[in-house]
Design a protein around this motif. Structure first.
Motif, PDB file in Angstrom:
ATOM      1  N   LEU A   3      50.106  29.298 -17.401  1.00  0.00           N
ATOM      2  CA  LEU A   3      51.330  29.512 -16.648  1.00  0.00           C
ATOM      3  C   LEU A   3      52.462  29.785 -17.635  1.00  0.00           C
ATOM      4  O   LEU A   3      52.542  29.185 -18.694  1.00  0.00           O
ATOM      5  N   THR A   4      53.319  30.694 -17.277  1.00  0.00           N
ATOM      6  CA  THR A   4      54.417  31.051 -18.174  1.00  0.00           C
ATOM      7  C   THR A   4      55.679  30.255 -17.870  1.00  0.00           C
ATOM      8  O   THR A   4      56.640  30.348 -18.598  1.00  0.00           O
ATOM      9  N   ARG A   5      55.652  29.479 -16.821  1.00  0.00           N
ATOM     10  CA  ARG A   5      56.843  28.744 -16.428  1.00  0.00           C
ATOM     11  C   ARG A   5      56.440  27.346 -15.973  1.00  0.00           C
ATOM     12  O   ARG A   5      55.445  27.155 -15.302  1.00  0.00           O
ATOM     13  N   ASN A   6      57.240  26.366 -16.290  1.00  0.00           N
ATOM     14  CA  ASN A   6      56.985  24.993 -15.900  1.00  0.00           C
ATOM     15  C   ASN A   6      57.117  24.849 -14.382  1.00  0.00           C
ATOM     16  O   ASN A   6      58.136  25.213 -13.797  1.00  0.00           O
ATOM     17  N   PHE A   7      56.091  24.292 -13.755  1.00  0.00           N
ATOM     18  CA  PHE A   7      56.051  24.125 -12.301  1.00  0.00           C
ATOM     19  C   PHE A   7      57.231  23.304 -11.801  1.00  0.00           C
ATOM     20  O   PHE A   7      57.905  23.676 -10.840  1.00  0.00           O
ATOM     21  N   LYS A   8      57.502  22.189 -12.445  1.00  0.00           N
ATOM     22  CA  LYS A   8      58.574  21.312 -11.989  1.00  0.00           C
ATOM     23  C   LYS A   8      59.938  21.994 -12.093  1.00  0.00           C
ATOM     24  O   LYS A   8      60.790  21.831 -11.229  1.00  0.00           O
ATOM     25  N   HIS A   9      60.130  22.777 -13.136  1.00  0.00           N
ATOM     26  CA  HIS A   9      61.373  23.535 -13.285  1.00  0.00           C
ATOM     27  C   HIS A   9      61.516  24.537 -12.136  1.00  0.00           C
ATOM     28  O   HIS A   9      62.609  24.712 -11.580  1.00  0.00           O
ATOM     29  N   THR A  10      60.442  25.167 -11.778  1.00  0.00           N
ATOM     30  CA  THR A  10      60.448  26.129 -10.675  1.00  0.00           C
ATOM     31  C   THR A  10      60.803  25.444  -9.362  1.00  0.00           C
ATOM     32  O   THR A  10      61.610  25.972  -8.577  1.00  0.00           O
ATOM     33  N   ILE A  11      60.238  24.266  -9.117  1.00  0.00           N
ATOM     34  CA  ILE A  11      60.530  23.514  -7.886  1.00  0.00           C
ATOM     35  C   ILE A  11      62.019  23.157  -7.834  1.00  0.00           C
ATOM     36  O   ILE A  11      62.672  23.341  -6.810  1.00  0.00           O
ATOM     37  N   VAL A  12      62.565  22.659  -8.938  1.00  0.00           N
ATOM     38  CA  VAL A  12      63.982  22.278  -8.985  1.00  0.00           C
ATOM     39  C   VAL A  12      64.871  23.471  -8.652  1.00  0.00           C
ATOM     40  O   VAL A  12      65.786  23.363  -7.822  1.00  0.00           O
ATOM     41  N   GLU A  13      64.608  24.600  -9.275  1.00  0.00           N
ATOM     42  CA  GLU A  13      65.426  25.792  -9.014  1.00  0.00           C
ATOM     43  C   GLU A  13      65.310  26.256  -7.567  1.00  0.00           C
ATOM     44  O   GLU A  13      66.303  26.639  -6.951  1.00  0.00           O
ATOM     45  N   ARG A  14      64.105  26.217  -7.030  1.00  0.00           N
ATOM     46  CA  ARG A  14      63.900  26.685  -5.650  1.00  0.00           C
ATOM     47  C   ARG A  14      64.592  25.762  -4.651  1.00  0.00           C
ATOM     48  O   ARG A  14      65.232  26.225  -3.697  1.00  0.00           O
ATOM     49  N   VAL A  15      64.491  24.458  -4.860  1.00  0.00           N
ATOM     50  CA  VAL A  15      65.155  23.500  -3.970  1.00  0.00           C
ATOM     51  C   VAL A  15      66.667  23.678  -4.040  1.00  0.00           C
ATOM     52  O   VAL A  15      67.352  23.622  -3.019  1.00  0.00           O
ATOM     53  N   ARG A  42      52.534  11.612  -1.321  1.00  0.00           N
ATOM     54  CA  ARG A  42      53.295  10.999  -2.418  1.00  0.00           C
ATOM     55  C   ARG A  42      53.611  12.006  -3.523  1.00  0.00           C
ATOM     56  O   ARG A  42      54.712  12.000  -4.076  1.00  0.00           O
ATOM     57  N   LEU A  43      52.656  12.865  -3.853  1.00  0.00           N
ATOM     58  CA  LEU A  43      52.898  13.868  -4.893  1.00  0.00           C
ATOM     59  C   LEU A  43      53.999  14.845  -4.488  1.00  0.00           C
ATOM     60  O   LEU A  43      54.867  15.191  -5.294  1.00  0.00           O
ATOM     61  N   ILE A  44      53.957  15.273  -3.238  1.00  0.00           N
ATOM     62  CA  ILE A  44      54.983  16.197  -2.745  1.00  0.00           C
ATOM     63  C   ILE A  44      56.346  15.516  -2.736  1.00  0.00           C
ATOM     64  O   ILE A  44      57.347  16.093  -3.175  1.00  0.00           O
ATOM     65  N   LEU A  45      56.392  14.274  -2.256  1.00  0.00           N
ATOM     66  CA  LEU A  45      57.657  13.547  -2.217  1.00  0.00           C
ATOM     67  C   LEU A  45      58.204  13.301  -3.619  1.00  0.00           C
ATOM     68  O   LEU A  45      59.408  13.376  -3.843  1.00  0.00           O
ATOM     69  N   ARG A  46      57.320  13.032  -4.580  1.00  0.00           N
ATOM     70  CA  ARG A  46      57.765  12.834  -5.963  1.00  0.00           C
ATOM     71  C   ARG A  46      58.456  14.093  -6.483  1.00  0.00           C
ATOM     72  O   ARG A  46      59.526  14.024  -7.084  1.00  0.00           O
ATOM     73  N   ASP A  47      57.837  15.247  -6.222  1.00  0.00           N
ATOM     74  CA  ASP A  47      58.452  16.504  -6.660  1.00  0.00           C
ATOM     75  C   ASP A  47      59.802  16.720  -5.979  1.00  0.00           C
ATOM     76  O   ASP A  47      60.765  17.167  -6.610  1.00  0.00           O
ATOM     77  N   LEU A  48      59.879  16.396  -4.695  1.00  0.00           N
ATOM     78  CA  LEU A  48      61.125  16.593  -3.952  1.00  0.00           C
ATOM     79  C   LEU A  48      62.226  15.668  -4.471  1.00  0.00           C
ATOM     80  O   LEU A  48      63.366  16.108  -4.670  1.00  0.00           O
ATOM     81  N   VAL A  49      61.908  14.412  -4.700  1.00  0.00           N
ATOM     82  CA  VAL A  49      62.908  13.476  -5.226  1.00  0.00           C
ATOM     83  C   VAL A  49      63.377  13.921  -6.604  1.00  0.00           C
ATOM     84  O   VAL A  49      64.571  13.939  -6.893  1.00  0.00           O
ATOM     85  N   ASN A  50      62.439  14.292  -7.466  1.00  0.00           N
ATOM     86  CA  ASN A  50      62.804  14.744  -8.806  1.00  0.00           C
ATOM     87  C   ASN A  50      63.661  16.004  -8.772  1.00  0.00           C
ATOM     88  O   ASN A  50      64.510  16.204  -9.632  1.00  0.00           O
ATOM     89  N   ALA A  51      63.463  16.841  -7.778  1.00  0.00           N
ATOM     90  CA  ALA A  51      64.220  18.088  -7.661  1.00  0.00           C
ATOM     91  C   ALA A  51      65.588  17.880  -7.019  1.00  0.00           C
ATOM     92  O   ALA A  51      66.434  18.764  -7.067  1.00  0.00           O
ATOM     93  N   THR A  52      65.811  16.712  -6.445  1.00  0.00           N
ATOM     94  CA  THR A  52      67.089  16.475  -5.761  1.00  0.00           C
ATOM     95  C   THR A  52      67.834  15.331  -6.450  1.00  0.00           C
ATOM     96  O   THR A  52      68.464  15.542  -7.465  1.00  0.00           O
ATOM     97  N   VAL A  53      67.747  14.136  -5.925  1.00  0.00           N
ATOM     98  CA  VAL A  53      68.560  13.029  -6.433  1.00  0.00           C
ATOM     99  C   VAL A  53      67.991  12.352  -7.665  1.00  0.00           C
ATOM    100  O   VAL A  53      68.735  11.735  -8.421  1.00  0.00           O
ATOM    101  N   GLY A  54      66.693  12.406  -7.854  1.00  0.00           N
ATOM    102  CA  GLY A  54      66.054  11.676  -8.948  1.00  0.00           C
ATOM    103  C   GLY A  54      65.804  10.231  -8.543  1.00  0.00           C
ATOM    104  O   GLY A  54      66.464   9.691  -7.653  1.00  0.00           O
TER     105      GLY A  54
END
Length: 69
Positions: A3-15, A42-54
């Motif tokens: 992958l050329t881009r970090n998945f978590k970074h992509t989620i944060v930008e998209r959210v 739980r995995l989906i919620l973890r990504d969502l929390v990390n992409a929003t409030v932390g």
């Protein structure tokens, strides 16, 4: 193929730019939980929390330790 881009970074930008995407993640987490897939939820919620409030801020808001969230 790497992958050329970090998945978590992509989620944060998209959210950040697409509230409907954040809602879709929340809907998917709820659906996964209701379908007997709590680990997926739980995995989906973890990504969502990390992409929003932390987790630190969520812990503050809920008065719960971040490790228990």
């Amino acid at each position: 193929m790497a992958l050329t881009r970090n998945f978590k970074h992509t989620i944060v930008e998209r959210v950040d730019r697409d509230p409907a995407f954040a809602k879709a993640l929340l809907d998917e987490a709820a659906t996964s939980f209701l379908n007997g897939e709590p680990d997926v939820a739980r995995l989906i919620l973890r990504d969502l929390v990390n992409a929003t409030v932390g987790f630190d801020q969520l812990a503050e808001l809920t008065h719960k330790p971040s490790k228990s969230l």
